[in-house]
Design an enzyme around this catalytic site. Structure first.
Site, mmCIF file in Angstrom:
data_model
loop_
_atom_site.group_PDB
_atom_site.id
_atom_site.type_symbol
_atom_site.label_atom_id
_atom_site.label_comp_id
_atom_site.label_asym_id
_atom_site.label_seq_id
_atom_site.Cartn_x
_atom_site.Cartn_y
_atom_site.Cartn_z
ATOM 1 N N CYS A 126 35.692 4.599 2.164
ATOM 2 C CA CYS A 126 35.427 4.779 3.589
ATOM 3 C C CYS A 126 36.602 4.210 4.374
ATOM 4 C CB CYS A 126 34.125 4.081 3.989
ATOM 5 S SG CYS A 126 33.502 4.612 5.600
ATOM 6 N N CYS A 128 36.035 2.585 7.692
ATOM 7 C CA CYS A 128 35.672 1.715 8.825
ATOM 8 C C CYS A 128 36.256 0.307 8.704
ATOM 9 C CB CYS A 128 34.163 1.669 9.021
ATOM 10 S SG CYS A 128 33.240 1.162 7.579
ATOM 11 N N CYS A 136 34.557 5.555 10.702
ATOM 12 C CA CYS A 136 34.677 5.841 9.273
ATOM 13 C C CYS A 136 35.658 6.967 8.957
ATOM 14 C CB CYS A 136 33.293 6.156 8.709
ATOM 15 S SG CYS A 136 32.145 4.779 8.922
ATOM 16 N N LYS A 207 22.658 8.662 4.076
ATOM 17 C CA LYS A 207 22.964 7.379 4.703
ATOM 18 C C LYS A 207 22.594 7.463 6.177
ATOM 19 C CE LYS A 207 26.815 4.274 5.620
ATOM 20 N NZ LYS A 207 28.213 3.978 5.310
ATOM 21 N N ARG A 217 28.593 -5.549 9.154
ATOM 22 C CA ARG A 217 29.752 -5.305 10.028
ATOM 23 C C ARG A 217 30.467 -6.605 10.360
ATOM 24 N NH1 ARG A 217 27.098 -0.156 13.263
ATOM 25 N NH2 ARG A 217 26.956 1.106 11.357
ATOM 26 N N ARG A 229 27.746 5.322 15.180
ATOM 27 C CA ARG A 229 27.995 6.270 14.085
ATOM 28 C C ARG A 229 26.988 7.425 14.070
ATOM 29 N NH1 ARG A 229 31.694 2.881 12.056
ATOM 30 N NH2 ARG A 229 31.173 0.954 10.929
ATOM 31 N N GLU A 245 21.175 17.233 2.335
ATOM 32 C CA GLU A 245 22.332 16.390 2.028
ATOM 33 C C GLU A 245 22.541 16.301 0.514
ATOM 34 O OE1 GLU A 245 24.678 15.103 3.663
ATOM 35 O OE2 GLU A 245 24.065 14.855 5.744
ATOM 36 N N LYS A 260 20.297 5.098 1.535
ATOM 37 C CA LYS A 260 20.660 3.831 2.172
ATOM 38 C C LYS A 260 20.271 3.847 3.632
ATOM 39 C CE LYS A 260 24.749 1.409 3.547
ATOM 40 N NZ LYS A 260 26.158 1.489 3.706
ATOM 41 N N SER A 287 22.526 -5.127 4.149
ATOM 42 C CA SER A 287 22.744 -6.469 4.699
ATOM 43 C C SER A 287 21.592 -6.955 5.591
ATOM 44 C CB SER A 287 24.058 -6.495 5.480
ATOM 45 O OG SER A 287 24.052 -5.529 6.515
ATOM 46 N N TYR A 326 22.466 -7.594 -2.293
ATOM 47 C CA TYR A 326 23.114 -8.903 -2.173
ATOM 48 C C TYR A 326 22.308 -9.975 -2.908
ATOM 49 C CZ TYR A 326 25.539 -6.153 1.260
ATOM 50 O OH TYR A 326 26.258 -5.144 1.860
HETATM 51 C C1 PBG Z 1 30.656 1.932 5.388
HETATM 52 C C2 PBG Z 1 29.543 1.100 4.866
HETATM 53 C C3 PBG Z 1 28.619 0.379 5.609
HETATM 54 C C4 PBG Z 1 27.787 -0.239 4.705
HETATM 55 C C5 PBG Z 1 28.226 0.095 3.434
HETATM 56 N N1 PBG Z 1 29.294 0.949 3.563
HETATM 57 C C6 PBG Z 1 28.529 0.139 7.058
HETATM 58 C C7 PBG Z 1 28.304 1.219 8.004
HETATM 59 O O1 PBG Z 1 28.073 2.366 7.660
HETATM 60 O O2 PBG Z 1 28.396 0.911 9.192
HETATM 61 C C8 PBG Z 1 26.620 -1.107 5.073
HETATM 62 C C9 PBG Z 1 26.083 -1.949 3.981
HETATM 63 C C10 PBG Z 1 25.187 -3.041 4.413
HETATM 64 O O3 PBG Z 1 24.724 -3.120 5.559
HETATM 65 O O4 PBG Z 1 24.904 -3.880 3.563
HETATM 66 N N2 PBG Z 1 31.836 1.720 4.737
#
Ligand code: PBG
Length: 335
Positions: A126, A128, A136, A207, A217, A229, A245, A260, A287, A326
């Protein structure tokens, strides 16, 4: 209906199988195993860094020279699969450092392979974390309403470079996560052309544009500077869309699919697994889902271990074959 196929009370008493722990063990339908967890790791450019992530208690950003302790502790816990995110020292409009031989993830992989040749390394594909605007991909503009427009096909060209560069640096699996149309097709084509036809693609197929990425972030220093996004990630109201998708990604050559976030989208995990029973399915316990449990546990409102095991079991039960979380290291210790 139930009485003819399964018997009825008092002949049948479902509590019979709940009386003893050993019987419960025997008939448990869903079992967690350390083999099915992937631990995300944030690698930061620089030296001597082990920086705590405030919104993700217990987790850190590491510079490559400090990775040894983390990799060794994962190994000791029985976790041998990681997902790498890079935080570069310099960002630009195109995220060019993401496809540099000396990029932070490329350098980290060299170190990790030395410390632990057996560690399976997945790299997030990605932009970002690498772009100065935090989107992204290639930003065409932010319109008058503040809506971000990311150029799909220009982004694909750079994504191909990122994938090949990471492949050359020794990655084991690439995971495109930018939600560009055609990303799997592009990455597959580029990898094949560069001679990496055996390198698997784990597609972030479904996603969502989720509030639960907030702590990430901070951890990955990749928040969008303007806009959000919503023009490329999916709307949380849509579950059937996941089937489109996934259908496209399968046709484009995805070896594995992902949903996700996970905890908030168990119905989507279930649908995807039912539609594609033969494809390995990942779910990303993100996260914010981690941070919620941490915060409640810190206040004494939840029993952390029990809550985590219950949530991860639910994700697995819904249909995820493996889970990116995590909590991977903690859970491996608890099991
Ligand atoms: C984008 C990406 C994100 C996460 C994993 N890959 C962030 C987003 O899409 O803004 C989020 C993972 C998480 O929140 O643990 N590269």
């Amino acid at each position: 209906m139930l009485s003819t196929s399964y018997g009825s009370f008092p002949t049948t008493r479902l509590r019979r199988l709940r009386h003893h722990a050993k019987v419960r063990d025997l008939v448990r339908e869903t079992v967690l195993h350390a083999d099915r967890f992937v631990m995300p790791i944030f690698v930061k450019s620089g030296a001597g860094i082990k920086q705590p992530i405030a919104s993700m208690p217990g987790l850190h950003q590491f510079s490559t020279d400090r990775l040894t302790e983390e990799i060794e502790s994962l190994q000791q816990a029985g976790i041998n699969k990681i997902l790498l995110f890079g935080i570069p020292s310099e960002k630009d409009a195109l995220g060019q450092v993401s496809y540099s031989k000396t990029g932070v993830v490329q350098s980290a992989m060299a170190v990790i392979k030395k410390i632990s040749p057996d560690m399976l390394i997945i790299a997030d594909l990605c932009f970002c974390e690498y772009t100065d605007h935090g989107h992204c991909g290639v930003l065409s503009h932010i319109d008058r309403e503040g809506v971000a427009r990311v150029h799909n096909d220009e982004t694909l060209k750079l994504l191909a470079k990122q994938a090949v560069c990471l492949a050359e640096a020794g990655v084991d699996i690439v995971a495109p996560s930018g939600c560009m149309d055609g990303m799997v097709h592009t990455v597959r084509g580029a990898l094949d052309q560069a001679g990496f036809c055996d390198l698997p693609i784990l597609s972030y197929a479904m996603k969502y544009a989720s509030s639960f990425y907030g702590p990430f972030r901070e951890a990955a220093e990749g928040a969008p500077k303007a806009g959000d996004r919503a023009t490329y990630q999916s709307d949380c109201a849509n579950a059937r869309e996941a089937l489109r998708e996934c259908a496209l990604d399968v046709l484009e050559g995805a070896d594995m699919l992902m949903v996700k976030p996970a905890h908030t989208y168990l119905d989507v995990i279930y649908r995807v697994k039912q539609a594609y029973p033969a494809l390995p399915l990942a779910a990303y316990h993100v996260s914010g889902e981690y941070a919620m449990i941490k915060a409640a546990a810190a206040n004494g409102w939840l029993d952390e271990k029990r809550a985590v095991l219950e949530v991860l079991t639910a994700i697995h039960r819904a249909g995820a074959d493996f889970i990116i979380t995590y909590y991977a290291k903690d859970v491996a210790g608890w099991l």
